[in-house]
Scaffold this active site. Structure first.
Site, PDB file in Angstrom:
ATOM      1  N   GLU A  25      12.648   7.279  47.381  1.00  0.00           N
ATOM      2  CA  GLU A  25      12.653   8.714  47.081  1.00  0.00           C
ATOM      3  C   GLU A  25      11.233   9.209  46.829  1.00  0.00           C
ATOM      4  OE1 GLU A  25      17.111   9.002  45.059  1.00  0.00           O
ATOM      5  OE2 GLU A  25      15.379   8.760  43.756  1.00  0.00           O
ATOM      6  N   LYS A  79      21.662  18.418  33.524  1.00  0.00           N
ATOM      7  CA  LYS A  79      20.455  17.596  33.741  1.00  0.00           C
ATOM      8  C   LYS A  79      19.202  18.181  33.081  1.00  0.00           C
ATOM      9  CE  LYS A  79      22.777  14.853  36.580  1.00  0.00           C
ATOM     10  NZ  LYS A  79      22.476  14.604  37.970  1.00  0.00           N
ATOM     11  N   LYS A  97      14.326  10.002  37.699  1.00  0.00           N
ATOM     12  CA  LYS A  97      15.216   9.736  38.810  1.00  0.00           C
ATOM     13  C   LYS A  97      15.434   8.221  38.910  1.00  0.00           C
ATOM     14  CE  LYS A  97      14.480  11.643  42.689  1.00  0.00           C
ATOM     15  NZ  LYS A  97      15.963  11.620  42.776  1.00  0.00           N
TER      16      LYS A  97
END
Ligand code: 5RP
Length: 217
Positions: free
Chosen positions: A103, A121, A94
């Site tokens: 995050e 992804k 990420k």
């Protein structure tokens, strides 16, 4: 279906994890923007959100969703966020949007991590997407040299300053076969705030937008 429509399908399907009267953990990115829109449609059923970036906070507030400071929330059940890559063991890369540190912090507090992605992804081995590393500015060159020693090819993300006032190095050409070990190894370099591997704490649920609609695994 376009990639964005697949993102939207995954994002709206994540509403099933949102409990009434709860605080919802909200990630960052184009897939999460669809999730924020979905949350807006049920805003009277939830208490509010904790957010992983200034951008998501702004969008949540625009929709009239209350945003809580994470320090005032001891626990909450669900964190919903996207990913740049995810493997079969739900380890992720990420940080494409440079929000990786916040995050990771919000995800750490949540009971469950629900990952929302489109079907582009999913990967067998992480690392084709350059691994973002958030770095204290004065340590940039030192950290880059250490990343080269680990076999990576770090590139400074020019013009980007994170919400925490730091910079991003994107590490190219890494075949990440042991994501838990690599996450730990990179985080141990002095000057690294955190890296974009979410392996020690991966996703608990994955919702994938496909041309046939949203699927869970
Ligand atoms: C931001 C992130 C995003 O979740 C990731 O980049 C995926 O973004 P998108 O939903 O726009 O494809 O980690 O830091």
């Amino acid at each position: 279906m376009t990639q964005d429509e697949m993102k939207k399908a995954a994002a709206w399907a994540a509403l099933e994890f949102v409990e009434d009267d709860s605080i919802v953990g909200v990630g960052t990115g184009s897939t999460v923007n669809h999730f924020i829109d979905a949350l807006g449609s049920i805003k009277d059923r939830i208490k509010g959100a904790v957010s992983s970036s200034e951008a998501s906070t702004e969008r949540l507030k625009e929709l009239g969703i209350e945003v809580y400071d994470l320090n005032s929330v001891a626990s909450f059940s669900v964190y919903v966020d996207g990913a740049d890559e995810i493997n079969a063991r739900n380890h992720m890369i990420k940080g494409g949007g440079a929000a990786l540190t916040r995050e990771k912090i919000v995800a750490a507090v949540a009971d469950k991590f629900v990952c929302i992605i489109d079907n582009t992804k999913e990967v067998d081995v992480l690392g084709k997407f350059p691994l973002p590393v958030e770095v204290i500015p004065m340590a940039r060159s030192y950290v880059a040299r250490e990343l080269v020693k680990l076999g990576g090819d770090p590139v400074y993300r020019e013009g980007v300053v994170t919400d925490n006032g730091n910079v991003i190095l994107d590490v190219h050409n890494m075949q990440i076969t042991d994501p838990v070990a690599t996450e730990e190894q990179i985080n141990a370099i002095v000057g690294v705030v955190t890296n974009g591997l979410f392996a020690a704490r991966g996703a608990d649920h994955v919702i994938i937008g496909t041309p046939e609609g949203a699927k869970q695994r």
